[in-house]
Design a protein around this motif. Sequence first.
Motif, PDB file in Angstrom:
ATOM      1  N   LYS B 207       0.772  -1.398  -0.231  1.00 48.76           N
ATOM      2  CA  LYS B 207      -0.122  -0.025   0.146  1.00 48.76           C
ATOM      3  C   LYS B 207       0.764   1.447   0.042  1.00 48.76           C
ATOM      4  O   LYS B 207       0.653   2.120  -0.499  1.00 48.76           O
ATOM      5  CB  LYS B 207      -0.774  -0.002   1.208  1.00 48.76           C
ATOM      6  N   GLU B 208       1.930   1.123   0.562  1.00 44.03           N
ATOM      7  CA  GLU B 208       2.937   2.415   0.738  1.00 44.03           C
ATOM      8  C   GLU B 208       3.229   3.142  -0.566  1.00 44.03           C
ATOM      9  O   GLU B 208       3.496   4.079  -0.722  1.00 44.03           O
ATOM     10  CB  GLU B 208       4.189   2.301   1.652  1.00 44.03           C
ATOM     11  N   ARG B 258      12.910  -9.518   0.368  1.00 49.58           N
ATOM     12  CA  ARG B 258      13.770  -9.586   1.328  1.00 49.58           C
ATOM     13  C   ARG B 258      12.758  -8.880   2.476  1.00 49.58           C
ATOM     14  O   ARG B 258      13.474  -7.918   3.276  1.00 49.58           O
ATOM     15  CB  ARG B 258      14.912  -8.685   0.896  1.00 49.58           C
ATOM     16  N   ASP B 259      11.729  -9.257   2.765  1.00 48.80           N
ATOM     17  CA  ASP B 259      10.859  -8.855   3.589  1.00 48.80           C
ATOM     18  C   ASP B 259      10.228  -9.910   4.435  1.00 48.80           C
ATOM     19  O   ASP B 259       9.660 -10.935   3.746  1.00 48.80           O
ATOM     20  CB  ASP B 259       9.572  -8.096   2.759  1.00 48.80           C
ATOM     21  N   ARG B 260      10.360  -9.872   5.555  1.00 51.18           N
ATOM     22  CA  ARG B 260       9.913 -11.259   6.396  1.00 51.18           C
ATOM     23  C   ARG B 260       8.473 -11.404   6.322  1.00 51.18           C
ATOM     24  O   ARG B 260       8.313 -12.379   6.813  1.00 51.18           O
ATOM     25  CB  ARG B 260      10.602 -10.994   8.025  1.00 51.18           C
ATOM     26  N   SER B 261       7.835 -10.321   6.120  1.00 51.22           N
ATOM     27  CA  SER B 261       6.493 -10.464   6.450  1.00 51.22           C
ATOM     28  C   SER B 261       5.872 -10.621   4.861  1.00 51.22           C
ATOM     29  O   SER B 261       4.570 -11.277   4.841  1.00 51.22           O
ATOM     30  CB  SER B 261       5.595  -9.345   6.953  1.00 51.22           C
ATOM     31  N   ARG B 323      15.257   2.227   1.201  1.00 52.33           N
ATOM     32  CA  ARG B 323      13.976   1.812   0.712  1.00 52.33           C
ATOM     33  C   ARG B 323      12.772   2.924   1.138  1.00 52.33           C
ATOM     34  O   ARG B 323      12.886   3.226   2.374  1.00 52.33           O
ATOM     35  CB  ARG B 323      13.489   0.729   1.491  1.00 52.33           C
ATOM     36  N   PRO B 324      12.007   3.498  -0.041  1.00 52.49           N
ATOM     37  CA  PRO B 324      11.216   4.517   0.329  1.00 52.49           C
ATOM     38  C   PRO B 324      10.170   3.929   1.188  1.00 52.49           C
ATOM     39  O   PRO B 324       9.719   2.539   1.140  1.00 52.49           O
ATOM     40  CB  PRO B 324      10.627   5.083  -0.776  1.00 52.49           C
ATOM     41  N   GLY B 325       9.659   4.857   2.148  1.00 50.30           N
ATOM     42  CA  GLY B 325       8.699   4.304   3.000  1.00 50.30           C
ATOM     43  C   GLY B 325       7.116   4.592   2.726  1.00 50.30           C
ATOM     44  O   GLY B 325       6.067   3.933   3.032  1.00 50.30           O
TER      45      GLY B 325
END
Lengths: 540, 443
Positions: B207-208, B258-261, B323-325
Amino acid sequence: MSEEDFEPRIVVFCCTGCAYASADLSGATRLQYPPGVRIVRVLCAGRVDPYFVLRAFERGFDGVLIAACHPGDCRYHSGNEKAAQRVQMLKELLGAIGIDAKRLRLDYFASVEGGKFAHRITKFVNEVRNLGRNEVRVERPKDAPEELESIIADTAVYYCAECGKCTSICPVSEAKPFSPRVTVGQALFGFTNDVEQVAFDCLTCGRCGDICPAVVDFPEFIRRVRRRLLFESYEPNPSHGNLFVSSARIMSQTEVDGGMRRALFKELKTKARGELVYFTGCAPLYQFLFKDIGCAVDLPFERIGAEIASIPRDAVFLMNRAGVTPAIAEREKCCGHDLYWIGDDETFRALARYNATLLRETGAKRVVCSCPEGYWILKQKYPEFVEFDFEVLHISELLQELVERSDLQLGSAPADRERISVTYQDPCRLGKLLGVYDAPRFLLQEAGFTLSEMAHAREIANCCGGPNAWVGCGSAHRRMQLTRLEEATATGSELLVTACPKCQAHLRCAQLGDLPPGRSVKIEIKDLVTVLADAVREVH
Amino acid sequence: MGRVLVIGGGIAGIQAALDLGDRGHEVYLVEKKPSIGGRMAQLDKTFPTNDCSICILAPKMLECFGHPNVTVITNAEVMGLEGAAGNFTARIVKKPRFVDEHKCTGCGRCVLACRLKARYPDEFNMNLGKRPAISLYFIQAVPRVAIIDDEHCLMLTKGKCGKSPPCVEACGPDAIDFEQQPEELELDVDAIIVATGYDFAEPTQFKEYGYSVYPNVLTALEFERLICAGGPTEGHLLRPSDGNVPRTVVFIQCVGLRDRSNYPYCCSVCCLNATKGAILTREHYPDTKTYILYSELRAVGKRSQEYLDRGESEYEITYVRGRPGEIIEDKETKNLIIKYEDMATGKLERIEAELVVLNTAPIPSKSAKELAAVLGIPVDEYGFFTPIDRLGAPIETNKAGIFLIGYAQGPKDIPESVAQASAAAAAASEIIARTGRDHIDGA
């Protein structure tokens, strides 16, 4: 020591000009008064912040006396009048949190009244002795402070990939030098001091945790670091003097009566037992607390004009309209949200246990909250700490259910009623932490409002800038609040609706005072249930 | 000589089929989509050489299709499997195309004739282009046979299309057949090679970054279709909101990766893929600024680091670690404001981009789990097929005679997939030799 000969411990706040001089005179003339009295000199009785008083009771003092100049004699013009207003407010507050209001007194002394001082003090001490001991004691954590390593391991801090995603969206980072990533990095290097210094800067809004690729639970990390600090009796520079935390701590150890809630709902339909329980939360306390919030800038709450104490009334009003009579656990206590976030697990557990038992006795199956903080705490944290197996709902979820069942009519406004355009502030607890985004919007649209979204809405909604757990309100918070208000006014809406009393209070607060030129932050701010209740009243 | 079933007609499957065919084995190449070619066919260029992707692939596709030993079965899926190595029986269901593959010449007259002109999103072009209800999957499709979209075709949905369907009138060889039914085939094979490739994680879940909310946020493959001469804009990089050429293009890496969720693995291609995208942008529009916001630059493999270095020095790509938020859209210009922390300086920065390209996570093909159940082979926690031993037997499964190649078994680039394909072809030949079945003389 038996009860009869217990010696009450009393704090007396004496103003320098008159009362302290009279105390001095009583000493110089060798007059006797009981030995449990501790005198604290303050420049003016108006300086006695409400939290001085609460802190005294929280620490187990049996009585507090505020000694001021006679009316009209204040050398700061009206400090004594201010003190009188505060005492009035505090007496109501003390009653509500289970401390006998007679333990607090305001008295006036002129500098020559040495004899009167000794006499009145003795009388007060004797009255307090008859009331018995104040049993409230601050419970400090008993086990050893947790090692930083174990906090790091539990909150997945090790996984931080240093990508900077958190800092790029952190509302605090934008307002002051603070970075979740840097803090996490410092923790990994073992720089405990650096971490502890910023522990109270985080608002625990959860935006970082939401998008962190490493799934670092930063808010929980911060909470546990705060808990470490509690072991050292470190209390951060609290906004409103920790008034809220003190109230909750006192409440956790006193017997509260249901008078306040009974009075609040007296014209509405409620019952003492039932399967659907409305958890009122601390909103009614605000009617006392915010008469004078006593923070550094000392804003009388009437100026902020927040409508918070009315939120529970409007919530019950809406339920009644839908033919629902909620049960009220009149003797409910603070949910413990703020204590949880400063890491005071002991007091939090005590409150959780009490409320869980009370709800069970009320016959609860479903518990409805209108405050997002209480909602989150009851839904997510109580089951972790105590036996708690109720279905917990937010009022917006219940109302949506009622509207969808056609039990509640929000719409069908008169044809000539203008469609007001509103924008909605997602409270962090309700939105990011619990994913309730749609129900409030559904209700607003159902009530005939035109909803226009802010640039940051829903999952990416920005914090109201309210200091979490009421710690450390400062320039950075104001900056965040102003930014948020500007986003709201940029939508062109007439009304900013939020579902959280704290969003409301803090955003309204930011609208006061001198504003930087060219910034437009004027917009009316109201709570969701207030807006809906008004709409219903208008229609019918 | 033996028989082999290859599942998936991407570059890996094609290579395996060609190798086996050349060796004299009979190969069935089953492809789910209406054409073989796979993901590589959708790429404009390949890294690190910037070779035209379809120019390398198309000859292989044609060679495969025309190979005397290879039978290409498109628009088909494997629905069942019995038996063991040397003696498998696979059940294939071929969905109807409503066009006779043997009659259709691929002339495209029907496509021009269809009355539902340019209405439906074109899957091959990542829904950026529009196609009628009858279409060629893409211009170099193999087999070059039209296909009718049964969800929209008036004859198939309503049973009526004007007085008579214009496609039928336009079709010289009379290939259109609205009565076509699903076809079931049973294939006896000795070995199976699985090459089902990858899909992409749904970009809206991040969504970000506002994909689908902001028109000028694209995925990497969408970008690829836009910059490709065979794509819907004929190679002009036109941003969706206003059709202008963007003056700033920002590539965001590791979206969901590379995102644990989400997807904890490294996709192994997006650093180079973004570099390729930025280079292509600069080649097309030398005045456009390009940024790559990365988590870590991973340029493994031959000539990869050199490619990155060239991107930076020769093509002036700005590489930024961070990484942009979030991305916020400017409501008027539809430009995108990207917020990130520059990890080199620790400062919060914003870039205003006119186009944002998300390198979203490649994930195992959506039907991989079902296929795994059909074949009786395991998948890992992400859904990639699991080889029996990553070091010793990287293409073998727990079931003898079934081999895994390409992205279906884990992140890899084209050369690696091709190498695995040849390896699997060799391994399948070994199975045939060992089980000793001889379909040419015997069955």
